[in-house]
Design a protein around this motif. Structure first.
Motif, PDB file in Angstrom:
ATOM      1  N   ILE A   1       0.837  -1.207   0.000  1.00 37.39           N
ATOM      2  CA  ILE A   1       0.000   0.000   0.000  1.00 37.39           C
ATOM      3  C   ILE A   1       0.876   1.263   0.000  1.00 37.39           C
ATOM      4  O   ILE A   1       0.612   2.221  -0.738  1.00 37.39           O
ATOM      5  CB  ILE A   1      -0.957   0.001   1.211  1.00 37.39           C
ATOM      6  N   ILE A   2       1.930   1.257   0.829  1.00 37.29           N
ATOM      7  CA  ILE A   2       2.843   2.402   0.870  1.00 37.29           C
ATOM      8  C   ILE A   2       3.459   2.646  -0.509  1.00 37.29           C
ATOM      9  O   ILE A   2       3.582   3.786  -0.966  1.00 37.29           O
ATOM     10  CB  ILE A   2       3.954   2.176   1.921  1.00 37.29           C
ATOM     11  N   SER A   3       3.836   1.552  -1.184  1.00 35.49           N
ATOM     12  CA  SER A   3       4.471   1.682  -2.500  1.00 35.49           C
ATOM     13  C   SER A   3       3.518   2.263  -3.546  1.00 35.49           C
ATOM     14  O   SER A   3       3.954   2.953  -4.464  1.00 35.49           O
ATOM     15  CB  SER A   3       4.998   0.330  -2.973  1.00 35.49           C
ATOM     16  N   VAL A   4       2.238   1.983  -3.408  1.00 39.36           N
ATOM     17  CA  VAL A   4       1.251   2.507  -4.360  1.00 39.36           C
ATOM     18  C   VAL A   4       1.255   4.034  -4.355  1.00 39.36           C
ATOM     19  O   VAL A   4       1.151   4.692  -5.397  1.00 39.36           O
ATOM     20  CB  VAL A   4      -0.161   1.969  -4.045  1.00 39.36           C
ATOM     21  N   PHE A   5       1.405   4.617  -3.168  1.00 40.98           N
ATOM     22  CA  PHE A   5       1.302   6.079  -3.029  1.00 40.98           C
ATOM     23  C   PHE A   5       2.657   6.796  -3.036  1.00 40.98           C
ATOM     24  O   PHE A   5       2.737   7.953  -3.471  1.00 40.98           O
ATOM     25  CB  PHE A   5       0.557   6.429  -1.736  1.00 40.98           C
ATOM     26  N   TYR A   6       3.711   6.133  -2.552  1.00 40.67           N
ATOM     27  CA  TYR A   6       4.961   6.865  -2.325  1.00 40.67           C
ATOM     28  C   TYR A   6       6.193   6.257  -3.007  1.00 40.67           C
ATOM     29  O   TYR A   6       7.309   6.714  -2.762  1.00 40.67           O
ATOM     30  CB  TYR A   6       5.244   6.955  -0.819  1.00 40.67           C
ATOM     31  N   LEU A   7       6.018   5.250  -3.851  1.00 44.55           N
ATOM     32  CA  LEU A   7       7.179   4.555  -4.412  1.00 44.55           C
ATOM     33  C   LEU A   7       8.104   5.492  -5.175  1.00 44.55           C
ATOM     34  O   LEU A   7       9.328   5.449  -5.013  1.00 44.55           O
ATOM     35  CB  LEU A   7       6.722   3.413  -5.332  1.00 44.55           C
ATOM     36  N   GLU A   8       7.562   6.361  -6.003  1.00 41.89           N
ATOM     37  CA  GLU A   8       8.395   7.263  -6.805  1.00 41.89           C
ATOM     38  C   GLU A   8       9.228   8.185  -5.920  1.00 41.89           C
ATOM     39  O   GLU A   8      10.428   8.366  -6.154  1.00 41.89           O
ATOM     40  CB  GLU A   8       7.524   8.086  -7.753  1.00 41.89           C
ATOM     41  N   ASP A   9       8.596   8.749  -4.886  1.00 40.83           N
ATOM     42  CA  ASP A   9       9.322   9.635  -3.961  1.00 40.83           C
ATOM     43  C   ASP A   9      10.434   8.868  -3.241  1.00 40.83           C
ATOM     44  O   ASP A   9      11.539   9.397  -3.053  1.00 40.83           O
ATOM     45  CB  ASP A   9       8.353  10.225  -2.925  1.00 40.83           C
ATOM     46  N   ILE A  10      10.145   7.638  -2.836  1.00 43.05           N
ATOM     47  CA  ILE A  10      11.131   6.821  -2.131  1.00 43.05           C
ATOM     48  C   ILE A  10      12.325   6.522  -3.035  1.00 43.05           C
ATOM     49  O   ILE A  10      13.473   6.608  -2.609  1.00 43.05           O
ATOM     50  CB  ILE A  10      10.484   5.504  -1.636  1.00 43.05           C
ATOM     51  N   LEU A  11      12.046   6.205  -4.291  1.00 41.32           N
ATOM     52  CA  LEU A  11      13.126   5.890  -5.234  1.00 41.32           C
ATOM     53  C   LEU A  11      14.006   7.103  -5.516  1.00 41.32           C
ATOM     54  O   LEU A  11      15.231   6.979  -5.621  1.00 41.32           O
ATOM     55  CB  LEU A  11      12.544   5.338  -6.533  1.00 41.32           C
ATOM     56  N   TYR A  12      13.400   8.264  -5.640  1.00 38.33           N
ATOM     57  CA  TYR A  12      14.199   9.484  -5.814  1.00 38.33           C
ATOM     58  C   TYR A  12      15.091   9.714  -4.593  1.00 38.33           C
ATOM     59  O   TYR A  12      16.260  10.090  -4.717  1.00 38.33           O
ATOM     60  CB  TYR A  12      13.296  10.701  -6.031  1.00 38.33           C
ATOM     61  N   PHE A  13      14.554   9.458  -3.406  1.00 37.58           N
ATOM     62  CA  PHE A  13      15.321   9.623  -2.173  1.00 37.58           C
ATOM     63  C   PHE A  13      16.499   8.653  -2.141  1.00 37.58           C
ATOM     64  O   PHE A  13      17.586   8.976  -1.643  1.00 37.58           O
ATOM     65  CB  PHE A  13      14.422   9.395  -0.955  1.00 37.58           C
ATOM     66  N   PHE A  14      16.301   7.450  -2.685  1.00 35.66           N
ATOM     67  CA  PHE A  14      17.340   6.426  -2.664  1.00 35.66           C
ATOM     68  C   PHE A  14      18.338   6.558  -3.815  1.00 35.66           C
ATOM     69  O   PHE A  14      19.208   5.701  -3.975  1.00 35.66           O
ATOM     70  CB  PHE A  14      16.719   5.028  -2.685  1.00 35.66           C
ATOM     71  N   GLY A  15      18.222   7.597  -4.618  1.00 35.49           N
ATOM     72  CA  GLY A  15      19.257   7.857  -5.622  1.00 35.49           C
ATOM     73  C   GLY A  15      18.818   7.825  -7.063  1.00 35.49           C
ATOM     74  O   GLY A  15      19.657   7.949  -7.969  1.00 35.49           O
ATOM     75  N   ALA A  16      17.522   7.653  -7.336  1.00 34.00           N
ATOM     76  CA  ALA A  16      17.058   7.653  -8.729  1.00 34.00           C
ATOM     77  C   ALA A  16      17.168   9.052  -9.316  1.00 34.00           C
ATOM     78  O   ALA A  16      17.098  10.061  -8.603  1.00 34.00           O
ATOM     79  CB  ALA A  16      15.609   7.169  -8.808  1.00 34.00           C
ATOM     80  N   SER A  17      17.339   9.102 -10.634  1.00 32.30           N
ATOM     81  CA  SER A  17      17.363  10.378 -11.348  1.00 32.30           C
ATOM     82  C   SER A  17      16.258  10.365 -12.387  1.00 32.30           C
ATOM     83  O   SER A  17      15.560   9.364 -12.572  1.00 32.30           O
ATOM     84  CB  SER A  17      18.724  10.562 -12.032  1.00 32.30           C
TER      85      SER A  17
END
Length: 450
Positions: free
Chosen positions: A116-132
């Protein structure tokens, strides 16, 4: 009872090198299959035409999330299976079945929450973890599918661990091996056959996780299991969950620390080398892991031998088991180092054909892998203290190489040496950790008068 006596006599009297081989080889085979699965999975992703370099870099960004998912998966599974083993040892089958139901319930709950968390916040989490902006698409494609399978991946892994705890390790290993082999078949079908790209790799992985979950569930409901999974037991009971969580904390924290390291490493790599440096590190660590997996197998095999003989006050046999284990580990890892130094391009080309990524990885692997043989002492020395019941020492020493020493080095060294400093941080941490663990072992042997 007779078989238990035979095992005890064997551990007490059989030649140590024979015991090491007997107890380690099955674990090594299982580890190698798992490592092969991870390697081939990443190799397929890296070989995708035109986008492989960014795709494998995107996969590297997902490692902290995968490690956090693994922390819950492994931690709760260890807590549950250990509690079940204790209850079975006490002859309390009913309580063991309650622990099984509660383990499934808590893993299922955690899996649903994370999904459920990933449905709403996955993109933000990935950017935080180093995605560009260049790698976010590939990270999202992969993790969105993986997280959708969390609700059955976690319970499936837990049930597989319980199969070992109730005395059927061969079936548990066969499930994992077949799951890995199935993934090797499905990956190219979904990635290339259905033209799904990196999302196809995730779909293949999730299907295999579902197969293991259904197979394990069938075993505990209709199969020849000692324990039975009953609907009335799949619930949260505070007393049982507390017992599971207490045991789960140590492996959970270890896995979580690993995720934290991935996060820091990705951020430093991105700062000094950009997106492709993350991809290069993904390839480099995958190659090193191929040679490290047998060492983890040796550690599992020698653990029982050391623990039994230490408890029997046969300290010399415990020391000999460690010595033979370390010699074997140094031999395997030295072979790995020589192979990497002689054929670096061949190893890197498994994961990418991109010229720029290849150049980064070739430079990185020549530095990163230099202290590969030292890792054997770091791993097995720590396992020795775990085997003899020195919990505090084993926890501190297990955090030494990857946290206590590594974090300051990866934050400091690149400031002076740039990207080369990032590659050098791990080998420097290996050397420092090997010296410290070696000193601990020398002191331990003196105290035991070995």
């Amino acid at each position: 009872m007779e078989s238990q006596v035979v095992i005890k006599d064997e551990l007490k009297e059989e030649k140590i090198w024979r015991l090491i081989i007997k107890y380690s080889v099955p674990a090594i085979l299982a580890m190698m299959i798992t490592s092969l699965y991870n390697t081939v999975d990443r190799a397929f992703i890296g070989s995708m035409k035109d986008i492989g370099a960014l795709a494998i870099s995107g996969l590297g960004v997902t490692m902290p999330i995968l490690t956090i998912l693994g922390a819950f998966c492994v931690g709760l599974a260890v807590g549950g299976s250990t509690n079940i083993a204790i209850k079975l040892g006490e002859g309390n089958k009913e309580e063991a079945e309650k622990s099984l139901g509660n383990t499934i319930a808590i893993e299922l709950l955690v899996g649903i929450v994370m999904m459920i968390i990933s449905v709403f916040y996955l993109e933000d989490i990935l950017y935080f973890f180093g995605a560009s902006n260049d790698t976010i698409k590939y990270s999202m494609d992969y993790m969105s599918v993986i997280m959708c399978g969390a609700w059955f991946n976690l319970p499936g892994f837990a049930m597989n661990s319980v199969i070992r705890a109730e005395g059927n390790p061969k079936l548990a290993s066969n499930m994992m091996i077949i799951g890995c082999l199935l993934n090797l078949i499905l990956d190219p079908i979904f990635i290339f056959g259905f033209n799904m790209g990196i999302k196809g790799a995730a779909v293949g992985t999730v299907i295999c996780q579902l197969v293991i979950c259904l197979w394990s569930g069938y075993y505990f409901t209709f199969g020849k299991s000692n324990l039975k999974l009953k609907l009335k037991n799949i619930r949260i009971e505070s007393k049982i969950i507390k017992g599971i969580v207490v045991i789960a904390l140590t492996p959970f924290c270890m896995e979580l620390a690993s995720g934290f390291i991935h996060l820091i490493t990705n951020k430093v790599l991105k700062l000094y080398g950009g997106d492709l440096a993350i991809g290069a590190m993904t390839a480099i660590t995958s190659i090193n892991l191929l040679f490290m997996m047998p060492v983890y197998g040796i550690s599992q095999g020698m653990q029982t031998i050391i623990a039994y003989n230490y408890g029997a006050k046969q300290f010399d046999r415990s020391k000999k088991a460690l010595s033979i284990g370390i010699l074997g580990a140094i031999g395997i890892l030295s072979f790995g180092l020589i192979s990497i130094l002689l054929f670096p391009k061949q190893f890197i080309s498994i994961f990418t054909k991109d010229a720029r990524l290849m150049e980064l990885a070739l430079n990185g692997i020549s530095i990163y892998s230099l202290t590969l043989p030292a890792i054997g002492i770091c791993i097995l020395g720590t396992v020795y203290f775990q085997s003899i019941g020195s919990a505090k020492k084993s926890i501190v020493l297990s955090l030494l190489r990857q946290v206590i020493v590594f974090i300051p080095l990866i934050l400091l060294v690149p400031k002076y040496f740039g990207l080369n400093g990032v590659w050098a941080a791990q080998p420097l941490a290996d050397i420092v950790s090997m010296i410290i663990i070696g000193l601990f072992l020398i002191k331990e042997f003196k105290d035991c008068k070995l």
